[in-house]
Design a protein around this motif. Sequence first.
Motif, short mmCIF file in Angstrom:
data_model
loop_
_atom_site.label_atom_id
_atom_site.label_comp_id
_atom_site.label_asym_id
_atom_site.label_seq_id
_atom_site.Cartn_x
_atom_site.Cartn_y
_atom_site.Cartn_z
N UNK A 37 0.82 -1.21 0.00
CA UNK A 37 0.00 0.00 0.00
C UNK A 37 0.86 1.26 0.00
N UNK A 38 1.03 1.91 -1.15
CA UNK A 38 1.74 3.19 -1.15
C UNK A 38 0.82 4.31 -0.67
N UNK A 39 1.31 5.13 0.26
CA UNK A 39 0.51 6.27 0.76
C UNK A 39 1.41 7.50 0.69
N UNK A 40 0.82 8.63 0.29
CA UNK A 40 1.62 9.86 0.20
C UNK A 40 1.77 10.45 1.59
N UNK A 41 2.54 9.76 2.44
CA UNK A 41 2.62 10.12 3.87
C UNK A 41 3.18 11.54 4.08
N UNK A 42 4.29 11.84 3.40
CA UNK A 42 4.92 13.16 3.53
C UNK A 42 3.98 14.26 3.08
N UNK A 43 3.35 14.03 1.94
CA UNK A 43 2.44 15.04 1.39
C UNK A 43 1.27 15.28 2.34
N UNK A 44 0.74 14.19 2.89
CA UNK A 44 -0.37 14.33 3.84
C UNK A 44 0.06 15.13 5.07
N UNK A 45 1.29 14.89 5.51
CA UNK A 45 1.79 15.60 6.70
C UNK A 45 1.89 17.09 6.42
N UNK A 46 2.42 17.40 5.25
CA UNK A 46 2.57 18.83 4.91
C UNK A 46 1.21 19.50 4.78
N UNK A 47 0.26 18.77 4.23
CA UNK A 47 -1.07 19.32 4.01
C UNK A 47 -1.80 19.53 5.36
N UNK A 48 -1.74 18.53 6.22
CA UNK A 48 -2.51 18.59 7.46
C UNK A 48 -1.83 19.44 8.53
N UNK A 49 -0.49 19.33 8.60
CA UNK A 49 0.21 19.97 9.72
C UNK A 49 1.19 21.04 9.25
N UNK A 50 1.40 21.12 7.95
CA UNK A 50 2.31 22.12 7.42
C UNK A 50 3.77 21.75 7.60
N UNK A 51 4.05 20.51 8.02
CA UNK A 51 5.45 20.12 8.21
C UNK A 51 5.65 18.61 8.01
N UNK A 52 6.82 18.28 7.50
CA UNK A 52 7.22 16.88 7.33
C UNK A 52 7.32 16.14 8.66
N UNK A 53 7.54 16.95 9.72
CA UNK A 53 7.76 16.35 11.05
C UNK A 53 6.56 15.52 11.51
N UNK A 54 5.37 15.82 10.91
CA UNK A 54 4.16 15.12 11.36
C UNK A 54 3.95 13.79 10.65
N UNK A 55 4.97 13.33 9.88
CA UNK A 55 4.82 12.06 9.17
C UNK A 55 4.48 10.91 10.13
N UNK A 56 5.16 10.92 11.27
CA UNK A 56 4.91 9.82 12.21
C UNK A 56 3.48 9.87 12.76
N UNK A 57 2.93 11.06 12.88
CA UNK A 57 1.56 11.17 13.39
C UNK A 57 0.57 10.68 12.32
#
Lengths: 292, 596
Positions: B118-138
């Motif tokens: 399952x590929x998911x655009x994790x980084x992109x979702x983080x930037x969109x939702x939280x404005x930062x790559x740091x939220x990838x783990x969340x």
Amino acid sequence: MTTVVDVYVAKDYKSDLKPIWCPGCGDFGVVQAIYRALANIGRAPHEIAFISGIGCSSRIPGYTTAYGFNTVHGRALPIAQGIKLANPELLVLVAGGDGDGFSIGGGHVAHAIRRNLDLTYIIMDNQIYGLTKGQLSPTSPKGMKTASSSFGSMEDPVNPLLYVLGYGARFVAQGTPADMAGLAAVVEEGIRYPGFAFINVQSPCITYGEADQQLKAQKQRLEPLASLGHDPSNRLAAMELAQAYGTKLYTGVFYRDPAPGPTFEDLARERQAQLEGQRVTREHVLDAFRPE
Amino acid sequence: MTRDLVIGMAGSGGDGVVAAGEALMTAVALDGYYAMLTKSFGPQIRGGESSCRLRVATVPVPSPGGTLDVAIALNWDDFLRFGGELPIGGHTVVIYDSATGVAPDQIPVAGVRPAEVVPVAIGEMARKAAGTDKAKNTIVLGLLAGWFNLAPQHIVSGIRKRFAKKSAEVVAQNERAFQSGLEYAEAHPLTSDCRLEGAPADAPPKLVTDGNDMCAAAAIFAGCEFFGGYPITPSSEIMHFFNREIWKHGGTMLQAEDEIAGIGAVVGASFAGKKAMTATSGPGMSLKTEMLGLATIAELPLVCVNVQRGGPSTGIPTKSEQSDLWQAAFSAHGDVVRPVLAPVDVADTFGVTIEAFNIAEHYQTPVVVLSDQDIAQRKESFDAIDTSVFTLEQRRRPTEDELRDYLRYRFTESGISPISHPGMKGGNYLAAGIEHNESGAPTANGEMHAKMNDKRIRKFRPLAGRHDLFVVDGPDDATLALVGWGSLAGVLGEAAAAARAEGLRVKTLVPKLLYPVAADVYARFFRSVQAGLFIEQSHQGQLHRLVRMFVDLPPGIESLARSGSNPIDAGLVLARVRQLARGLQQARAPMVEQVG
């Protein structure tokens, strides 16, 4: 009923063990000086812990009535620090030779000084390894011929006085059994000093030591620092005088920090008192692992 | 639905893979699940790759598990660096950041085709939702909560607590990221169903911690008042815990200048009458050896913890091994018996550490606790421990009567003599590393040395009868047997359970007292056994050979020993057990024909 007041005399600190030292060894004088100093201080023998490493001089705790611990080579200081931290009420003495203190155990001296526990460290410095039959020691003069330096030592000696002054020792003195009264006085002063006290004792080895280092010769050439008008609160002056180690035999107090500050065990007790309120009972020690 | 889920994650430093694992661990523990979290890092101090593995179950978790059920790669290259530790199998669901640029059909690794990729655009979702790559783990936490039914409310409250110190904005960003992951998962259901069953409604509250913190807590419970040590991976957290807690209990700790001084101070504190402990790892243990000998001859109690890592020398400081057993038992000159204990998991570290203090105090001896990096640094969630069942031993002090003619090393029937300490009037004596007579006076007399050696070794005889320090499980007359210690005990139990489910009669033995070897316990255990395995994380199979020094084992006993950072898993053990069982059947087959 009579009330017994404990008054101690020198012989109360002398044990029944017969020393293994060679007749005429300087260490006989050192132990006598320690008995005298302890009698003047008057602590009960059972409240004293006397710790040593390995070597002729390290046999010394066994010749006293204190609690003694003749440990392993070079490691008396860490063991003594554990004792003092475990029970700061004890009077803790540490003794050893120049090899014990400045070769194998050299790494511990700096840290004992840095921590400043209230210990008295007495080195019996004879510039030779006696118990292993006459090898080079860290304080042997350059060029000295020994069993392990048949053609003469190629190393500069350690200067014990400069070494400890350089590490920031707060009390530094030197004595010799050639001057028993003076030696007993510096030992007593070292014990009374509230912090780490270092005493270098020029205690000659009668079997392997050099002829011009023996007690008789020492008696002729020792110079009490007090008679030179030295101010023991002056660290730089102390360091300058300490340079003469190996050539002159100064006795007395080289340096005594006039503002010794708290000891490690004082700070430990302070921290214990500060944090005691946060103590949880033993039964609740695992509560810290409840997730929240 | 599943009752047991193994999740593996890997990413670059800063991806927060380990933080995500920790958050998940706490959340599932609050939900009442049992769990185990293991972490692994590259050798760098900061940055670089890191991974974690979380096993969650409705029943106690015995081991980190084998092949992953769920693999999460924030960065595909980093994931592959942990290949051996995060193995992918045919049932694995692989979730990865599509920005990695790897196509799903390229995912098969080492010839294995995972169940679902399952590929998911994790980084992109983080930037969109939280404005930062740091939220990838969340984002990943949201995906896991959505797809696998993992404690969403507790994750959210964890996020609030974790970021409360920062700002309301950071809390909100992370909540949005979590929500975004959760919604994505709900909108894109997986084809495989590996959602976790709910924890039993009456699941008791769990504790969560790692072996190092547990070891230090146990020592404080046991009444330890002094700790001396020197920083070394992977044992340093024991010192850190003492540093935070010991002062509150009126005790002291010392970060010494070296390992020798660390244990030296402990020897001193023990001489002064206190319970004392040091902790280290392999190379530090080598340095402490001389002091252990001193404590043995001076008959002073102390506990020395060795959190084993890969060796020799500096070896692999961050990975686990069980290769210091011979050192623990034998690294002493002269005739020495030095008790060695090993805990089997985080919770067990509590009881074993207390037992180490009890044995040390009772027998006036140093005791080595062989923990290992795996137990020491993994987190487990487990049921609360009833501390009221533990009794604490104190060293045998002299009575007033005994102080009248006190002999510190008096020859007694048990070999144990009353021990005084400085401050005790009438108890004055000379302790020494040198041989001594009953009073402590030095002696070079050979007969006295022989008698003292006998006293010092004889006193340990009762340890051989400590059956309570061995865990035996399975049918008493089983012909197949498994023996293992330390962190491999769980693997062994898991393999045995699987073998029994296949109809094999297997019993297990887990010693927590490794030395002295309790010959009776082994002899009794092996009476019915025809084939078996000693399972160990070392190259030479150190327990197997140690036991053979003292016990005649049946001929069918083999060693399954492996060094290296990839732990032995239950699947491997099970395969070997099946082989042994087939071997036994074949051996019997001709006899059956004759009878027929």
